[in-house]
Scaffold this active site. Structure first.
Site, PDB file in Angstrom:
ATOM      1  N   MET A 195       0.813  -1.211   0.000  1.00 39.84           N
ATOM      2  CA  MET A 195       0.000   0.000   0.000  1.00 39.84           C
ATOM      3  C   MET A 195       0.847   1.261   0.000  1.00 39.84           C
ATOM      4  O   MET A 195       0.788   2.066   0.928  1.00 39.84           O
ATOM      5  CB  MET A 195      -0.951  -0.032   1.196  1.00 39.84           C
ATOM      6  CG  MET A 195      -1.930  -1.183   1.138  1.00 39.84           C
ATOM      7  SD  MET A 195      -2.816  -1.242  -0.437  1.00 39.84           S
ATOM      8  CE  MET A 195      -4.133  -2.385  -0.045  1.00 39.84           C
ATOM      9  N   HIS A 254      -4.994  -5.213  -8.725  1.00 41.06           N
ATOM     10  CA  HIS A 254      -5.872  -4.133  -8.283  1.00 41.06           C
ATOM     11  C   HIS A 254      -7.312  -4.652  -8.325  1.00 41.06           C
ATOM     12  O   HIS A 254      -7.708  -5.301  -9.296  1.00 41.06           O
ATOM     13  CB  HIS A 254      -5.692  -2.941  -9.245  1.00 41.06           C
ATOM     14  CG  HIS A 254      -6.478  -1.740  -8.846  1.00 41.06           C
ATOM     15  ND1 HIS A 254      -6.192  -1.001  -7.719  1.00 41.06           N
ATOM     16  CD2 HIS A 254      -7.557  -1.141  -9.430  1.00 41.06           C
ATOM     17  CE1 HIS A 254      -7.054   0.008  -7.628  1.00 41.06           C
ATOM     18  NE2 HIS A 254      -7.893  -0.063  -8.645  1.00 41.06           N
TER      19      HIS A 254
END
Ligand code: GAR
Length: 219
Positions: free
Chosen positions: A117, A136
């Protein structure tokens, strides 16, 4: 803390014998898998339920910017070399240059982002240009960045498209390698949206990585 500090660098001792390929077998692609959290995609890639990836690749290291990430512990428990470098409070470009230098010690052929992240700066991307892959939870043309499942749930989308793509210097702008739709009709909680999405992620990621490695070897 230097990148090779024993506290964070949990590679096997350099004297440990390298597990090389069997005589005549092609060398396996070395994967550096990066995560920041629970690591379910890392586990799916390491366990590679579809056999091709297990034959084509080996884990060079599982790395985290969060030393206490549950995924890092899970990787260690599976016998993967692990390393961490805390990013908290660090300037992005400085941290990224240090992380890239640490990872280069493991000689990865591909850097596999699995819930890592962080927005990556050129200091990280350039040393691995064209060899960084990301998963994703949405079509990257429609949604970029964090909270893609929340976005799909809040907008009552009938489907989301899991996307595996190469990483360039933009936010989720790199070339798409594979996409797979997830049917979200009737998913009435965020947990259910995530459950359906992750099931697809786990299968799609190892399959797409295997395809990419095969293509790279053949080209
Ligand atoms: C996954 O859903 C992954 O697609 C997402 O984070 C989750 C990590 O879960 N990645 C992104 O949103 C990147 N923009 P995991 O730690 O269980 O693999």
């Amino acid at each position: 803390m230097t990148p090779t500090s024993p506290q964070y660098d949990r590679r096997p001792a350099p004297s440990a014998p390298a597990a090389g390929p069997a005589p005549g077998a092609p060398a396996k692609a070395r994967l550096a898998i990066l995560l920041s959290g629970r690591g379910s995609n890392m586990l799916a890639v390491v366990r590679a339920p579809n056999r091709p990836l297990r034959d084509l690749a080996e884990v060079a290291v599982v790395f985290s910017n969060k030393p206490d990430a549950p995924g890092l512990e899970a990787a260690g428990a599976l016998g993967c070399p692990t390393a961490a470098l805390p990013s908290q409070g660090r300037k992005r470009a400085e941290f990224d240059a240090e992380a890239a230098a640490l990872l280069q010690q493991y000689r990865p052929d591909f850097v596999v982002l699995a819930g890592y992240m962080r927005i990556l700066s050129p200091a990280f991307i350039q040393p691995f240009a064209g060899r960084i892959v990301n998963i994703h939870p949405a079509d990257t043309h429609q949604h970029q960045g964090l909270h893609a499942y929340e976005w799909a749930f809040d907008n009552h989308l009938p489907e989301t498209k899991i996307t595996v793509h190469l990483v360039d210097e933009g936010l989720d702008t790199g070339p798409v390698l594979a996409q797979q739709a997830v049917d979200l009709r009737g998913a009435d909680t965020l947990a259910e949206v995530e459950r359906r999405g992750l099931a697809v992620e786990h299968e799609l990621y190892s399959r797409t990585l295997a395809d990419l490695i095969e293509k790279t070897v053949k080209s």
